[in-house]
Design an enzyme around this catalytic site. Sequence first.
Site, PDB file in Angstrom:
ATOM      1  N   HIS A  75      46.084  35.995  42.549  1.00 34.83           N
ATOM      2  CA  HIS A  75      47.258  36.143  41.694  1.00 34.83           C
ATOM      3  C   HIS A  75      46.846  35.981  40.239  1.00 34.83           C
ATOM      4  O   HIS A  75      45.967  35.174  39.938  1.00 34.83           O
ATOM      5  CB  HIS A  75      48.318  35.085  42.053  1.00 34.83           C
ATOM      6  CG  HIS A  75      49.667  35.427  41.521  1.00 34.83           C
ATOM      7  ND1 HIS A  75      50.064  35.100  40.254  1.00 34.83           N
ATOM      8  CD2 HIS A  75      50.683  36.121  42.090  1.00 34.83           C
ATOM      9  CE1 HIS A  75      51.286  35.565  40.070  1.00 34.83           C
ATOM     10  NE2 HIS A  75      51.695  36.184  41.152  1.00 34.83           N
TER      11      HIS A  75
ATOM     12  N   ASP B 175      52.720  37.457  49.582  1.00 31.72           N
ATOM     13  CA  ASP B 175      52.700  38.601  50.488  1.00 31.72           C
ATOM     14  C   ASP B 175      51.857  38.378  51.744  1.00 31.72           C
ATOM     15  O   ASP B 175      51.906  39.187  52.663  1.00 31.72           O
ATOM     16  CB  ASP B 175      52.154  39.845  49.749  1.00 31.72           C
ATOM     17  CG  ASP B 175      53.104  40.298  48.666  1.00 31.72           C
ATOM     18  OD1 ASP B 175      54.306  40.342  48.941  1.00 31.72           O
ATOM     19  OD2 ASP B 175      52.641  40.589  47.548  1.00 31.72           O
TER      20      ASP B 175
HETATM   21  N1  CMC Z   1      40.127  40.162  47.017  1.00 28.06           N
HETATM   22  C1  CMC Z   1      38.874  40.151  46.529  1.00 28.06           C
HETATM   23  N2  CMC Z   1      38.577  39.893  45.230  1.00 28.06           N
HETATM   24  C2  CMC Z   1      39.600  39.655  44.405  1.00 28.06           C
HETATM   25  C3  CMC Z   1      40.923  39.655  44.846  1.00 28.06           C
HETATM   26  C4  CMC Z   1      41.173  39.913  46.220  1.00 28.06           C
HETATM   27  N3  CMC Z   1      42.415  39.911  46.694  1.00 28.06           N
HETATM   28  N4  CMC Z   1      41.753  39.389  43.795  1.00 28.06           N
HETATM   29  C5  CMC Z   1      40.953  39.225  42.730  1.00 28.06           C
HETATM   30  N5  CMC Z   1      39.652  39.377  43.104  1.00 28.06           N
HETATM   31  C6  CMC Z   1      38.478  39.224  42.243  1.00 28.06           C
HETATM   32  C7  CMC Z   1      38.195  40.460  41.402  1.00 28.06           C
HETATM   33  O1  CMC Z   1      37.374  41.372  42.075  1.00 28.06           O
HETATM   34  C8  CMC Z   1      37.567  39.853  40.175  1.00 28.06           C
HETATM   35  O2  CMC Z   1      36.244  39.532  40.529  1.00 28.06           O
HETATM   36  P1  CMC Z   1      35.059  39.522  39.407  1.00 28.06           P
HETATM   37  O3  CMC Z   1      35.523  38.620  38.307  1.00 28.06           O
HETATM   38  O4  CMC Z   1      33.870  39.001  40.160  1.00 28.06           O
HETATM   39  O5  CMC Z   1      34.908  40.951  38.964  1.00 28.06           O
HETATM   40  C9  CMC Z   1      38.328  38.526  40.004  1.00 28.06           C
HETATM   41  O6  CMC Z   1      38.768  38.171  41.320  1.00 28.06           O
HETATM   42  C10 CMC Z   1      39.509  38.615  39.081  1.00 28.06           C
HETATM   43  O7  CMC Z   1      40.319  39.710  39.499  1.00 28.06           O
HETATM   44  P2  CMC Z   1      41.299  40.472  38.535  1.00 28.06           P
HETATM   45  O8  CMC Z   1      41.575  41.811  39.120  1.00 28.06           O
HETATM   46  O9  CMC Z   1      40.783  40.414  37.133  1.00 28.06           O
HETATM   47  O10 CMC Z   1      42.557  39.531  38.634  1.00 28.06           O
HETATM   48  P3  CMC Z   1      44.022  39.921  38.222  1.00 28.06           P
HETATM   49  O11 CMC Z   1      44.667  38.693  37.770  1.00 28.06           O
HETATM   50  O12 CMC Z   1      44.012  41.090  37.307  1.00 28.06           O
HETATM   51  O13 CMC Z   1      44.639  40.441  39.623  1.00 28.06           O
HETATM   52  C11 CMC Z   1      45.876  40.600  41.601  1.00 28.06           C
HETATM   53  C12 CMC Z   1      45.629  39.794  40.330  1.00 28.06           C
HETATM   54  C13 CMC Z   1      47.065  40.015  42.345  1.00 28.06           C
HETATM   55  C14 CMC Z   1      46.194  42.060  41.238  1.00 28.06           C
HETATM   56  C15 CMC Z   1      44.601  40.550  42.496  1.00 28.06           C
HETATM   57  O14 CMC Z   1      44.340  39.215  42.875  1.00 28.06           O
HETATM   58  C16 CMC Z   1      44.715  41.436  43.727  1.00 28.06           C
HETATM   59  O15 CMC Z   1      44.428  42.628  43.644  1.00 28.06           O
HETATM   60  N6  CMC Z   1      45.140  40.857  44.907  1.00 28.06           N
HETATM   61  C17 CMC Z   1      45.357  41.661  46.103  1.00 28.06           C
HETATM   62  C18 CMC Z   1      46.701  42.362  46.012  1.00 28.06           C
HETATM   63  C19 CMC Z   1      47.840  41.396  46.222  1.00 28.06           C
HETATM   64  O16 CMC Z   1      47.857  40.597  47.145  1.00 28.06           O
HETATM   65  N7  CMC Z   1      48.873  41.515  45.363  1.00 28.06           N
HETATM   66  C20 CMC Z   1      50.093  40.696  45.449  1.00 28.06           C
HETATM   67  C21 CMC Z   1      50.228  39.749  44.296  1.00 28.06           C
HETATM   68  S1  CMC Z   1      51.483  38.480  44.596  1.00 28.06           S
HETATM   69  C22 CMC Z   1      52.975  39.345  44.691  1.00 28.06           C
HETATM   70  C23 CMC Z   1      53.398  39.918  43.391  1.00 28.06           C
HETATM   71  O17 CMC Z   1      53.866  39.157  42.529  1.00 28.06           O
HETATM   72  O18 CMC Z   1      53.299  41.110  43.243  1.00 28.06           O
END
Ligand code: CMC
Length: 431
Positions: A305, A362
Amino acid sequence: MTEYATITLDDGRTMKLPIVKGTEGEKAIDIRALRAETGYITYDPGFGNTGSCRSRITFMDGEKGILRYRGIPIEELARRSSFVETAYLLINGELPTSDELIRTSVKLNDHSLVHEDMNTFYRNFPRASHPMGILSAMVNALRSFYPTLLNTEEEFEQTFLRLISKVRTMAALSYKISLGHNVEYPRPDYTYCTNFLHMMFNSPVRPYKVHRKLVKALNVFWILHADHEQNCSTSVVRSVGSSRANIYASVSAGISALWGPLHGGANQAVISMLENINENGATISQVLRKAKSKKDTFRLMGFGHRVYKTYDPRAKIMKKYCDDVLKKLNINDPLLNIARKLEEAALSDSYFADHNLYPNVDFYSGILLRAMGIPTNMFTVMFAIGRLPGWIAQWREHMTDPEQKITRPRQVYLGYNKRSYVSMEKRGIED
Ligand code: CMC
């Protein structure tokens, strides 16, 4: 007394920037005068460090795993409130008195029918359409049926009650139409959540008996989704509203933003991921390896998140309700077991620990929805119904905030410098 932060630019100039403080101790550097005084802008893709508004609606502490609506902890609301009461709280700022709650319920009932002409639209979407696309289009279409402007408190109240009531009916309607079944009308003697289950599942040949446990679980599901401060879809609702587009257009855009698998669409993606393990023989370690691989775009769905760097407090409650409902209704869903094992394996893996990745709302919500009989392609619609009070509350706050302007970020341009138009003859001929 105002405190200041001082920045020093590369040419040695300094500027004092006021610090804005929130009621929970958060601090923000107010950079509104930055460009006018220095020519500089800030660079923050994804807005992870940018406060776009001052808000009184929802408080989150991502480090401690805290979520409160209008000051009230989510755990207390899930235990003691109903979705309608929570929606009232978010939109109006205070819990309703019993008279206010009754009045709200009566009005929700009055608005619960959908204009029969809307059925024509529904019936003409291709059968394979995703319900989120349909919902977004239909919410936008509501403006044509209810063109009232929101100039008075009464007009606003009528519009928000109409939206909350009709979106639920529209969701159930789209499901019935997708089955080719007759539409089930709402009943005046049923509450908001009971009515939804009734409209979804009652049929002339198989009367549906609404289970008390499922009604409570649905209330909790929607309370947990009701607001989450400046998330992607809410920021979209505010942005669209900032151009003075109407509330239906703003909410319709929010629904589109929510559809994506990194946002609300994750609940559907989690089930696909768990089914893949259950049915296609993928193993938990394969899934984790794929999620960790930098060569693969796959992510562990329902994990991670932007704000929470610990267990999402909504996921804790969702997991508890999942366990409880499945046990009480004697449902044996193999996906729950897989989800538990996957969570355990991820939490003991250093990649997920180092990246602060924990289950989000989720991860378990789809299993709860399956227990209710909700089909997988309706999961994100369920999220949208729940998020509606938050979108409305945030839209209203934005529209009445004198500090707000049309949303219009700037950019750092990396394209060509000035160059001349080249005539067709001089551009070369392609084969
Ligand atoms: N699985 C594997 N790696 C992950 C994941 C994941 N679910 N989420 C983040 N990472 C890694 C990402 O690859 C990155 O790694 P590195 O720094 O080594 O390159 C690091 O963690 C930071 O990721 P980010 O994309 O910069 O983080 P963000 O804050 O932009 O993304 C997120 C947040 C929710 C989009 C992401 O965690 C994600 O894609 N999760 C899976 C989708 C998901 O479950 N979404 C629902 C969110 S909760 C409900 C809502 O409010 O929508």
